[in-house]
Design a protein around this motif. Structure first.
Motif, PDB file in Angstrom:
ATOM      1  N   GLN A 136      38.325 -15.987  36.920  1.00 17.66           N
ATOM      2  CA  GLN A 136      39.384 -16.203  37.654  1.00 17.66           C
ATOM      3  C   GLN A 136      40.357 -17.114  37.154  1.00 17.66           C
ATOM      4  O   GLN A 136      41.785 -16.627  37.576  1.00 17.66           O
ATOM      5  N   TRP A 137      40.116 -18.245  36.716  1.00 20.69           N
ATOM      6  CA  TRP A 137      41.087 -18.954  36.056  1.00 20.69           C
ATOM      7  C   TRP A 137      41.844 -18.232  35.120  1.00 20.69           C
ATOM      8  O   TRP A 137      42.945 -18.482  35.103  1.00 20.69           O
ATOM      9  N   ARG A 138      41.284 -17.687  34.115  1.00 18.84           N
ATOM     10  CA  ARG A 138      42.011 -17.004  33.002  1.00 18.84           C
ATOM     11  C   ARG A 138      43.002 -16.111  33.660  1.00 18.84           C
ATOM     12  O   ARG A 138      44.240 -15.724  33.436  1.00 18.84           O
ATOM     13  N   MET A 139      42.585 -15.189  34.749  1.00 18.15           N
ATOM     14  CA  MET A 139      43.356 -14.220  35.331  1.00 18.15           C
ATOM     15  C   MET A 139      44.684 -14.827  36.212  1.00 18.15           C
ATOM     16  O   MET A 139      45.702 -14.506  36.369  1.00 18.15           O
ATOM     17  N   THR A 179      41.331 -24.683  38.109  1.00 14.28           N
ATOM     18  CA  THR A 179      41.418 -25.805  37.070  1.00 14.28           C
ATOM     19  C   THR A 179      40.406 -26.871  37.298  1.00 14.28           C
ATOM     20  O   THR A 179      39.425 -27.312  36.534  1.00 14.28           O
ATOM     21  N   LEU A 180      40.753 -27.556  38.679  1.00 14.85           N
ATOM     22  CA  LEU A 180      39.842 -28.613  39.094  1.00 14.85           C
ATOM     23  C   LEU A 180      38.367 -27.954  39.092  1.00 14.85           C
ATOM     24  O   LEU A 180      37.475 -28.669  38.959  1.00 14.85           O
ATOM     25  N   TYR A 181      38.401 -27.116  39.752  1.00 13.38           N
ATOM     26  CA  TYR A 181      36.928 -26.247  40.007  1.00 13.38           C
ATOM     27  C   TYR A 181      36.251 -26.305  38.705  1.00 13.38           C
ATOM     28  O   TYR A 181      35.004 -26.372  38.393  1.00 13.38           O
ATOM     29  N   THR A 182      36.826 -25.713  37.848  1.00 17.53           N
ATOM     30  CA  THR A 182      36.033 -25.398  36.445  1.00 17.53           C
ATOM     31  C   THR A 182      35.771 -26.678  35.577  1.00 17.53           C
ATOM     32  O   THR A 182      35.034 -26.619  34.993  1.00 17.53           O
ATOM     33  N   ASP A 183      36.764 -27.742  36.109  1.00 19.94           N
ATOM     34  CA  ASP A 183      36.393 -28.782  35.182  1.00 19.94           C
ATOM     35  C   ASP A 183      34.959 -29.453  35.722  1.00 19.94           C
ATOM     36  O   ASP A 183      34.343 -30.189  34.856  1.00 19.94           O
ATOM     37  N   ASP A 217      30.218 -21.790  35.400  1.00 21.68           N
ATOM     38  CA  ASP A 217      30.631 -20.777  36.433  1.00 21.68           C
ATOM     39  C   ASP A 217      31.407 -19.746  35.457  1.00 21.68           C
ATOM     40  O   ASP A 217      32.684 -19.889  35.527  1.00 21.68           O
ATOM     41  N   LYS A 218      30.552 -18.755  35.112  1.00 18.83           N
ATOM     42  CA  LYS A 218      31.654 -17.844  34.226  1.00 18.83           C
ATOM     43  C   LYS A 218      32.504 -16.992  35.291  1.00 18.83           C
ATOM     44  O   LYS A 218      33.517 -16.831  34.840  1.00 18.83           O
TER      45      LYS A 218
END
Length: 87
Positions: free
Chosen positions: A39-42, A24-28, A33-34
């Motif tokens: 990976q976040w969804r999984m 979550t922190l990374y994707t924020d 980054d698809k």
């Protein structure tokens, strides 16, 4: 009930939650980054599955896990040990 097995399952829940927080922190900060988003969804699915397996066997980990009416019907008492971290 095997306390060692319960501790191990709780550790798996904590690990899965940690992965979700980190992704979550990374994707924020890397919202384009698809691969990370997938990976976040999984990770969310895995964390949910792990938490449900623990709660099915040992009971809810938070007030959000069980609707209030069901908690009353189950007789769950939040003020009675053992707490999950005391196992």
């Amino acid at each position: 009930m095997d306390a060692a097995e319960q501790r191990e399952m709780l550790k798996l829940v904590q690990q899965a939650d940690f992965v979700v927080v980190e992704l979550t922190l990374y994707t924020d900060t890397h919202r384009h980054d698809k691969e990370a988003l997938e990976q976040w969804r999984m990770a969310i699915k895995e964390a949910s599955k792990t938490r449900k397996a623990y709660e099915k066997r040992y009971g809810p980990l938070s007030l959000y896990s069980v609707p209030s009416e069901q908690a009353i019907d189950m007789g769950w008492r939040w003020n009675q040990p053992p707490w999950p971290w005391q196992m």
